[in-house]
Scaffold this motif. Structure first.
Motif, PDB file in Angstrom:
ATOM      1  N   TRP A  32       4.736  -7.030  -2.361  1.00 27.22           N
ATOM      2  CA  TRP A  32       4.787  -5.631  -1.964  1.00 27.22           C
ATOM      3  C   TRP A  32       3.899  -4.831  -2.911  1.00 27.22           C
ATOM      4  N   ALA A  62      12.307  -7.180  -2.524  1.00 28.49           N
ATOM      5  CA  ALA A  62      11.111  -8.026  -2.564  1.00 28.49           C
ATOM      6  C   ALA A  62      11.298  -9.203  -3.511  1.00 28.49           C
ATOM      7  N   ALA A 105      10.366  -0.263  -6.280  1.00 30.42           N
ATOM      8  CA  ALA A 105       9.884  -0.932  -5.073  1.00 30.42           C
ATOM      9  C   ALA A 105      10.557  -2.286  -4.883  1.00 30.42           C
ATOM     10  N   GLU A 113       7.505 -14.099   2.743  1.00 28.86           N
ATOM     11  CA  GLU A 113       6.971 -12.756   2.514  1.00 28.86           C
ATOM     12  C   GLU A 113       5.945 -12.777   1.395  1.00 28.86           C
ATOM     13  N   HIS A 173      12.804  -2.633  -1.399  1.00 32.55           N
ATOM     14  CA  HIS A 173      12.339  -3.539  -0.353  1.00 32.55           C
ATOM     15  C   HIS A 173      12.933  -4.940  -0.490  1.00 32.55           C
ATOM     16  N   VAL A 222       6.321  -7.920  -6.481  1.00 32.23           N
ATOM     17  CA  VAL A 222       5.667  -6.625  -6.293  1.00 32.23           C
ATOM     18  C   VAL A 222       4.442  -6.574  -7.203  1.00 32.23           C
ATOM     19  N   GLY A 249       2.467  -1.346   0.827  1.00 35.13           N
ATOM     20  CA  GLY A 249       2.790  -2.293   1.887  1.00 35.13           C
ATOM     21  C   GLY A 249       2.604  -3.716   1.419  1.00 35.13           C
ATOM     22  N   GLU A 250       2.845  -4.657   2.297  1.00 34.87           N
ATOM     23  CA  GLU A 250       2.774  -6.075   1.947  1.00 34.87           C
ATOM     24  C   GLU A 250       1.334  -6.560   1.948  1.00 34.87           C
TER      25      GLU A 250
END
Length: 314
Positions: free
Chosen positions: A215, A115, A109, A212, A113, A118, A159-160
């Motif tokens: 995740w 990210a 993940a 952000e 993404h 996570v 999802g976030e």
């Protein structure tokens, strides 16, 4: 694509948890993902440090680090991050046991993404049998994924989200360093101090700085051992009260933190409570009644704690 190195941090402090700690370490050593170092940070317990060093003396991928003083869980996590060499710093607890593909799913993940952080799902492992009186909406009190934790309140949906939980949270190492790690004055339960929210505060700063959140990966599973004392109603009420105090503290010092709480309260009043009432009417059971009553009582205790915090920090 080459495997990125991962550092898993396991903070600990008590000899009483030694069997659970070694089970945690064993579950990380058994991961399907190959590039893992394990950093066990011991807080103020030289006896435990020495025992772990003897046990893992021949393990090149397990490091035992001691800070020599009882500084609390936040400081233990920060110490582990300082010692980490991996690109991804993963946090867990000494009473957690990971599924064998846990790190693999987090890394997947993280890469997919792009990210900065996570987080996976935490499920309860009931030590003394399932506590059927605890409503799923308040599982966060016992360190497990609650109803309402995921995107739009769905803990099974990826999802976030605003923040992960400390038993199952991975942050890019350079991001963790740029943020200065956890804030030691927030969520550092130590002695009689019951303030909570260290992960929330860190993740809010992360979102502010990098634009952000975390995740959420519900398939990246960790089981969190729920000892019998954590299912005691009085313990839960105290925990809920201090959760409320902590939420007020977060709202006071980090105003952005209140959005998720407001959304949860709306779901609780507008969706979860009416749903439970309908369930009691259509198919009444003792367990459903107990959960409904506990839901009301824990909500009240949290609100009371919030009011206490409001007058404390006004």
């Amino acid at each position: 694509m080459p495997e990125l190195p991962v550092s898993v941090i396991v903070p600990t402090y008590s000899m009483e948890r030694y069997p659970d700690l070694t089970a945690c370490i064993d579950s990380i050593s058994a991961q399907t993902y190959p590039e893992i170092e394990i950093i066990v940070t011991v807080d103020g317990n030289e006896q435990l440090t020495e025992r772990l060093q003897r046990k893992y003396v021949s393990s090149d991928d397990i490091r035992i680090v001691s800070n020599g003083q009882n500084a609390g869980p936040i400081s233990r996590a920060n110490l582990g991050a300082i010692c980490a060499t991996g690109e991804l710093v993963v946090l867990t607890d000494d009473d957690a046991v990971a599924e064998t593909d846990w790190i693999e799913r987090l890394v997947e993940a993280y890469r997919r993404h792009d990210a900065v952080a996570v987080g996976g799902k935490i499920v309860p492992e009931w030590v003394a049998g399932e506590a059927t009186h605890i409503p799923a909406e308040f599982y966060f009190l016992i360190g497990a994924a609650s109803r309402g934790v995921g995107p739009d309140g769905d803990r099974e949906q990826a999802g976030e989200i605003r923040n992960g939980m400390g038993s199952n949270l991975a942050v890019r190492a350079e991001t963790f360093e740029a943020l200065g790690g956890f804030e030691p004055t927030v969520g550092g339960r130590k002695g009689d101090k019951q303030m909570q929210g260290g992960e929330t505060e860190l993740c809010i700063r992360l979102a502010d700085e990098f634009g952000e959140g975390v995740w959420y990966v519900p398939d990246a599973l960790v089981e969190h051992r729920i000892y019998e004392y954590r299912t005691d109603s009085v313990w839960l009420l105290k925990r809920a009260f201090w959760q409320g105090v902590s939420k007020r503290g977060m709202a006071r010092f980090v105003p952005e933190s209140s959005s998720d709480e407001t959304a949860f309260l709306r779901r609780l009043v507008g969706e979860y409570l009416p749903e439970r009432v309908r369930g009691l009417v259509s198919e009444p059971t003792s367990a459903k009644l107990q959960q409904f009553v506990m839901l009301l009582v824990l909500t009240f205790a949290t609100g009371l704690g919030y009011l206490y915090g409001y007058y404390h920090w006004r």
